[in-house]
Design a protein around this motif. Structure first.
Motif, PDB file in Angstrom:
ATOM      1  N   VAL A   1      16.995  -0.333  27.762  1.00 38.30           N
ATOM      2  CA  VAL A   1      16.610   0.997  27.193  1.00 38.30           C
ATOM      3  C   VAL A   1      17.450   1.304  26.092  1.00 38.30           C
ATOM      4  O   VAL A   1      16.979   2.103  25.090  1.00 38.30           O
ATOM      5  CB  VAL A   1      17.010   1.867  28.268  1.00 38.30           C
ATOM      6  N   VAL A   2      18.626   0.545  25.722  1.00 35.44           N
ATOM      7  CA  VAL A   2      19.236   0.796  24.417  1.00 35.44           C
ATOM      8  C   VAL A   2      18.696   0.377  23.329  1.00 35.44           C
ATOM      9  O   VAL A   2      19.242   0.525  21.940  1.00 35.44           O
ATOM     10  CB  VAL A   2      21.014   0.535  24.678  1.00 35.44           C
ATOM     11  N   GLY A   3      17.609  -0.513  23.210  1.00 37.20           N
ATOM     12  CA  GLY A   3      16.887  -0.947  22.226  1.00 37.20           C
ATOM     13  C   GLY A   3      16.072   0.113  21.622  1.00 37.20           C
ATOM     14  O   GLY A   3      16.010   0.107  20.322  1.00 37.20           O
ATOM     15  N   GLN A   4      15.926   1.349  22.005  1.00 41.31           N
ATOM     16  CA  GLN A   4      15.478   2.385  21.483  1.00 41.31           C
ATOM     17  C   GLN A   4      16.325   3.565  21.255  1.00 41.31           C
ATOM     18  O   GLN A   4      16.242   4.284  20.223  1.00 41.31           O
ATOM     19  CB  GLN A   4      14.484   3.072  22.479  1.00 41.31           C
ATOM     20  N   HIS A   5      17.337   3.788  22.208  1.00 44.80           N
ATOM     21  CA  HIS A   5      18.462   4.971  21.952  1.00 44.80           C
ATOM     22  C   HIS A   5      19.880   4.419  22.186  1.00 44.80           C
ATOM     23  O   HIS A   5      19.837   3.881  23.380  1.00 44.80           O
ATOM     24  CB  HIS A   5      18.251   6.167  22.848  1.00 44.80           C
TER      25      HIS A   5
ATOM     26  N   ARG B   1      12.099  -3.080  29.393  1.00 42.01           N
ATOM     27  CA  ARG B   1      13.126  -2.093  29.060  1.00 42.01           C
ATOM     28  C   ARG B   1      13.929  -1.749  30.238  1.00 42.01           C
ATOM     29  O   ARG B   1      13.656  -0.515  30.770  1.00 42.01           O
ATOM     30  CB  ARG B   1      12.810  -0.852  28.261  1.00 42.01           C
ATOM     31  N   PRO B   2      14.780  -2.492  30.837  1.00 40.23           N
ATOM     32  CA  PRO B   2      15.566  -2.031  31.970  1.00 40.23           C
ATOM     33  C   PRO B   2      16.692  -1.115  31.615  1.00 40.23           C
ATOM     34  O   PRO B   2      17.117  -1.168  30.538  1.00 40.23           O
ATOM     35  CB  PRO B   2      16.148  -3.237  32.568  1.00 40.23           C
ATOM     36  N   GLY B   3      17.137  -0.006  32.479  1.00 36.20           N
ATOM     37  CA  GLY B   3      18.317   0.573  32.489  1.00 36.20           C
ATOM     38  C   GLY B   3      19.509  -0.371  33.236  1.00 36.20           C
ATOM     39  O   GLY B   3      19.279  -1.496  33.235  1.00 36.20           O
ATOM     40  N   THR B   4      20.285   0.240  33.676  1.00 37.24           N
ATOM     41  CA  THR B   4      21.616  -0.733  34.398  1.00 37.24           C
ATOM     42  C   THR B   4      20.909  -1.525  35.580  1.00 37.24           C
ATOM     43  O   THR B   4      20.166  -0.717  36.348  1.00 37.24           O
ATOM     44  CB  THR B   4      22.633   0.290  34.806  1.00 37.24           C
ATOM     45  N   VAL B   5      21.328  -2.617  35.585  1.00 39.44           N
ATOM     46  CA  VAL B   5      21.020  -3.614  36.450  1.00 39.44           C
ATOM     47  C   VAL B   5      22.400  -4.355  37.179  1.00 39.44           C
ATOM     48  O   VAL B   5      23.045  -4.466  36.455  1.00 39.44           O
ATOM     49  CB  VAL B   5      20.184  -4.741  35.856  1.00 39.44           C
ATOM     50  N   ALA B   6      22.290  -4.222  38.588  1.00 38.31           N
ATOM     51  CA  ALA B   6      23.447  -4.910  39.104  1.00 38.31           C
ATOM     52  C   ALA B   6      23.456  -6.462  39.112  1.00 38.31           C
ATOM     53  O   ALA B   6      22.538  -7.048  39.773  1.00 38.31           O
ATOM     54  CB  ALA B   6      23.459  -4.336  40.548  1.00 38.31           C
ATOM     55  N   SER B   7      24.193  -6.830  38.080  1.00 41.13           N
ATOM     56  CA  SER B   7      24.047  -8.342  37.878  1.00 41.13           C
ATOM     57  C   SER B   7      25.365  -8.935  37.231  1.00 41.13           C
ATOM     58  O   SER B   7      26.316  -7.899  37.125  1.00 41.13           O
ATOM     59  CB  SER B   7      23.222  -8.595  36.790  1.00 41.13           C
ATOM     60  N   GLY B   8      25.674 -10.111  36.955  1.00 40.48           N
ATOM     61  CA  GLY B   8      26.832 -10.559  36.258  1.00 40.48           C
ATOM     62  C   GLY B   8      27.033  -9.947  34.764  1.00 40.48           C
ATOM     63  O   GLY B   8      28.017 -10.164  34.139  1.00 40.48           O
ATOM     64  N   PHE B   9      26.102  -9.184  34.246  1.00 49.21           N
ATOM     65  CA  PHE B   9      26.111  -8.720  32.762  1.00 49.21           C
ATOM     66  C   PHE B   9      27.427  -8.179  32.568  1.00 49.21           C
ATOM     67  O   PHE B   9      27.900  -8.453  31.425  1.00 49.21           O
ATOM     68  CB  PHE B   9      24.853  -7.766  32.774  1.00 49.21           C
ATOM     69  N   PHE B  10      27.889  -7.185  33.209  1.00 46.46           N
ATOM     70  CA  PHE B  10      28.997  -6.738  32.845  1.00 46.46           C
ATOM     71  C   PHE B  10      30.095  -7.382  32.749  1.00 46.46           C
ATOM     72  O   PHE B  10      30.993  -7.324  32.023  1.00 46.46           O
ATOM     73  CB  PHE B  10      29.205  -5.397  33.865  1.00 46.46           C
ATOM     74  N   ALA B  11      30.323  -8.174  33.805  1.00 41.61           N
ATOM     75  CA  ALA B  11      31.516  -9.176  33.953  1.00 41.61           C
ATOM     76  C   ALA B  11      31.421 -10.108  32.320  1.00 41.61           C
ATOM     77  O   ALA B  11      32.263 -10.851  32.008  1.00 41.61           O
ATOM     78  CB  ALA B  11      31.475  -9.970  35.091  1.00 41.61           C
TER      79      ALA B  11
END
Ligand code: NAP
Length: 277
Positions: A143-147, A184-194
């Motif tokens: 989603v942040v690819g747009q805003h 365009r996903p919003g927040t996904v529960a994955s290892g992304f944040f770590a």
């Protein structure tokens, strides 16, 4: 027109965890043969074992920032499986920090994966797609690819660049049987944040756990089946995008106030939508 998934060969980058792993499992359950690509060989082997008919799928350990390694992976796939029908360009990494403090080296590292990795794959796969007069790219944006949202500026810039490349590729491929879908996903529960690149103090996490990777996997399958141009896995994210398009100053003000309030209260955790990625 509905495209068949069963019997197709689909290469997925970033298949060792999160969205890529969930997509590999789902596509395999529909009868596709999957080429699982990422750097962590052990994780790839685990994902393959968890898939329907594990022996049918190929594991390729590859760093997508290495153009030669990506080309070799594509050649190996063609030599082993005979063709590639679609690629899911999913490997990606976040980069943290307010723009004023963004480390340029960190930003370039994220660009190398999110944009460079995509370009290397297109460079390697497109000659095969052209020869067989068909092929599909499914590209995982955000989603942040747009805003852009606060503290996601560097990451958002990589996804915006990715989206512009996809737009041009889509038009350049008209009439060649090659199509491009953007997710365009919003927040996904994955290892992304770590896995995000950046200073520890910027490792903010959302309060909301985000959607399950399987939700995004279903959107990817839908994009493959119906050749969908742009897919928002969650309606709420599409709605936020429309609101931000229609009322940009209002949207900026709300986000800025949210951040100021958090600074005042010393809260280091940012709630959605301010940290949706
Ligand atoms: N999680 C979210 O909130 C969110 C939201 C919107 C969009 N996205 C996008 O969704 C995609 C998948 O992210 P995720 O949420 O599933 O996070 P994840 O669990 O961290 O998965 C990232 C994947 O990318 C691979 N990868 C990273 N760098 C690589 C490299 N240099 N070469 C090859 N593979 C590499 C990782 O595998 P190895 O470490 O084994 O190489 C891993 O399989 C990313 O493009 C991300 O930007 C995520």
């Amino acid at each position: 027109m509905r495209r068949p998934i069963a019997g197709s060969v689909i290469l997925i980058t970033g298949a060792s965890s999160g969205i890529g792993a969930a997509t590999a499992r789902l596509l395999a359950s529909y009868g596709a043969t999957i080429v699982l690509c990422a750097r962590r060989a052990d994780e790839l082997a685990h994902v393959r074992q968890s898939m329907h008919n594990p022996e049918r799928h190929l594991v390729c350990t590859v760093d997508v920032t290495d153009a030669h390694a990506v080309a070799a992976t594509v050649e190996h796939t063609i030599a082993t499986l005979g063709r590639i029908d679609a690629v899911v360009c999913n490997a990606g990494v976040g980069v943290t920090g307010p723009v004023a403090e963004l480390d340029y080296g960190n930003y370039l590292d994220a660009m190398a994966v999110n944009v460079g990795g995509f370009l290397h794959l297109v460079n390697a796969v497109n000659p095969y797609f052209s020869r067989q007069h068909g092929g599909q790219y499914v590209v995982i944006s955000s989603v942040v690819g747009q805003h852009a949202l606060p503290y996601t500026g560097g990451y958002a810039a990589t996804k915006a660049a990715l989206e512009r490349l996809c737009e041009a590729l889509r038009i350049e491929s008209r009439g060649l049987g090659i199509t491009v879908s953007v997710i365009r996903p919003g927040t996904v529960a994955s290892g992304f944040f770590a896995h995000r690149i950046g200073p520890d103090r910027e490792q903010r996490r959302t309060r909301s756990p985000g959607m399950a990777p399987e939700v995004v996997a279903r959107s990817i399958v839908s994009a493959l089946r119906y050749n969908r141009r742009i897919v928002y896995p969650r309606f709420r994210d599409l709605l936020l995008r429309v609101v931000a398009d229609l009322f940009p100053m209002w949207s900026d003000a709300i986000l800025a106030r949210t951040i100021q309030w958090k600074q005042k209260t010393g809260d280091n955790e940012t709630s959605s939508p301010a940290q949706d990625t």
